[in-house]
Design an enzyme around this catalytic site. Structure first.
Site, PDB file in Angstrom:
ATOM      1  CE1 TYR A 171      15.753   7.219  -4.116  1.00 21.57           C
ATOM      2  CE2 TYR A 171      18.006   6.407  -4.097  1.00 21.57           C
ATOM      3  CZ  TYR A 171      16.659   6.221  -3.831  1.00 21.57           C
ATOM      4  OH  TYR A 171      16.228   5.041  -3.275  1.00 21.57           O
ATOM      5  N   GLY A 181      28.830  -5.439  -0.806  1.00 22.99           N
ATOM      6  CA  GLY A 181      27.590  -5.100  -0.128  1.00 22.99           C
ATOM      7  C   GLY A 181      26.957  -6.278   0.568  1.00 22.99           C
ATOM      8  NE  ARG A 182      24.138  -9.674  -3.486  1.00 21.41           N
ATOM      9  CZ  ARG A 182      24.344  -9.013  -4.615  1.00 21.41           C
ATOM     10  NH1 ARG A 182      23.641  -7.936  -4.862  1.00 21.41           N
ATOM     11  NH2 ARG A 182      25.246  -9.420  -5.486  1.00 21.41           N
TER      12      ARG A 182
END
Length: 394
Positions: free
Chosen positions: A176, A320-321
């Protein structure tokens, strides 16, 4: 089970004075469930409440700071004070049972498209398209526009303070805009914003400076500024570890509270030098040399996986997951109930877990895309069988 067995259950105090109850972090994971204008939905608030409470630090899905900084549909926005009521509810939902809430903020730059921006051209450091399918060529930002985006980051920080968050994380990873200014692929400028490695750091350093100024001016409590980065790029030219280690050395002298290293596998080695078998996180740890807390992330699931990260000398470990599948992971470890930890997920579990159809579809699409890209190491390609794919190095 005692806290001595798993050091990640021990508390931590940041230099700002903010105390967290343990070293487990929920990293920022896109849930693509916001309203079209970037307002938060009741579905999102329910998701945050379900997944908060156990971890020490909960880092939110990303919010864009500028109107032309939106990167995908369903993304949160922090571009205007009108979003404050929803953001206040969001901060409260994330702060269950002592969990601290950090709002991740960014500008997507060229990692967007004219459809998402409702007809506007994407912008970036330079007019260079990303090396990805159907990438649009962005418009090069003017100096005044760059200064405005820096101001936007500052205003976003003020809003995060007012909304009740415990900190912000600057999203300088996953290609980004903050990363685009640092990358020699996306930044071909010859003014003060580009050129040498030092000049390519300028945008990020100015954003940090502005955000810190807003914290000093508006925060009436300890408030974190974190920075997330991706260590390498595969593009040529692109970011290499030598650049990153130099950047990290500079970041360690900035008014930030932690570094968050975005990788799909915590022990990943170099993308560009197959002969180098030392995990990148250990190179980064050596460069940091204790000057800032480090958050490591990437395919950590079991308590023993998390402890391995801690044993290597890292300060925090992010799941995370696994936190999507098992919101009570920390509580089950604390209660010596590890056998009950859920490591798989069924579509029949989604409502119980607060995972919306939009979020599920987003994750599945990301997984399908990753499975067709041979050199995409930051996505786990073996999770289709009732496991869950990450978005940003989770």
């Amino acid at each position: 089970m005692s806290k001595t067995k798993y050091s990640f259950l021990n508390g931590f105090e940041f230099k700002s004075g903010l105390k967290v109850k343990n070293r487990i972090v929920i990293p920022p994971m896109t849930e693509a469930s916001g309203f079209e204008d970037g307002s938060i939905t009741s579905d999102e608030l329910r998701y945050f409440k379900i997944h908060s409470g156990g971890v020490g630090l909960f880092i939110s899905p990303v919010a864009n700071v500028s109107e032309n900084g939106k990167g995908f549909e369903g993304e949160l926005s922090i571009t205007d004070d009108r979003f404050l009521p929803g953001l206040t509810k969001m901060a409260s939902a994330m702060k269950q049972n002592g969990t601290k809430a950090v709002l991740q903020i960014f500008h997507a730059g060229r990692m967007s498209n004219s459809k998402i921006l409702r007809g506007e051209q994407t912008v970036s450091a330079s007019a260079v398209a990303a090396e990805r399918p159907n990438a649009e060529t962005p418009r090069e930002l003017t100096n005044d526009e760059i200064e405005q985006i820096i101001t936007d980051f500052g205003e976003a920080t003020r809003r995060a303070i007012e909304a009740g968050f415990d900190g912000i994380e600057l999203h300088g990873a996953n290609t980004y805009l903050l990363q685009q200014f640092f990358s020699p692929h996306s930044n071909r400028r010859t003014d003060k914003w580009g050129g040498s490695v030092e000049k390519r750091m300028t945008f990020a350093l100015e954003v940090i400076k502005t955000c810190h100024t807003m914290v000093e001016k508006y925060a009436d409590r300890p408030f974190l500024i974190g920075y997330r980065l991706s260590p390498e790029e595969i593009e040529n030219p692109g970011i290499r570890m030598a650049d990153t280690l130099q950047f990290i050395d500079t970041l360690c002298n900035q008014p930030i509270d932690y570094l968050h290293i975005s990788m799909g596998y915590a022990w990943r080695t170099s993308l560009n030098d197959e002969s180098d078998t030392e995990p990148l996180i250990l190179k980064i740890k050596r460069q940091v040399a204790g000057r800032l807390p480090l958050i490591s992330v990437g395919s950590v699931e079991k308590p023993t996986d998390a402890q391995k990260v801690m044993d290597a000398g890292l300060d925090f470990v992010a799941l995370g997951r696994e936190m999507l599948r098992e919101p009570n992971w920390v509580q089950k470890v604390e209660n010596n109930d590890e056998a009950a930890i859920r490591y798989t997920i069924s579509t029949s579990d989604l409502d119980e877990l607060g995972i919306t159809p939009a979020m599920w579809n987003f994750l599945i699409v990301r997984l399908q895309s990753a499975m067709h890209v041979s050199n995409q190491p930051d996505y786990d390609k073996g999770l289709f069988n009732h496991k869950l794919a990450p978005h940003e190095g989770a």
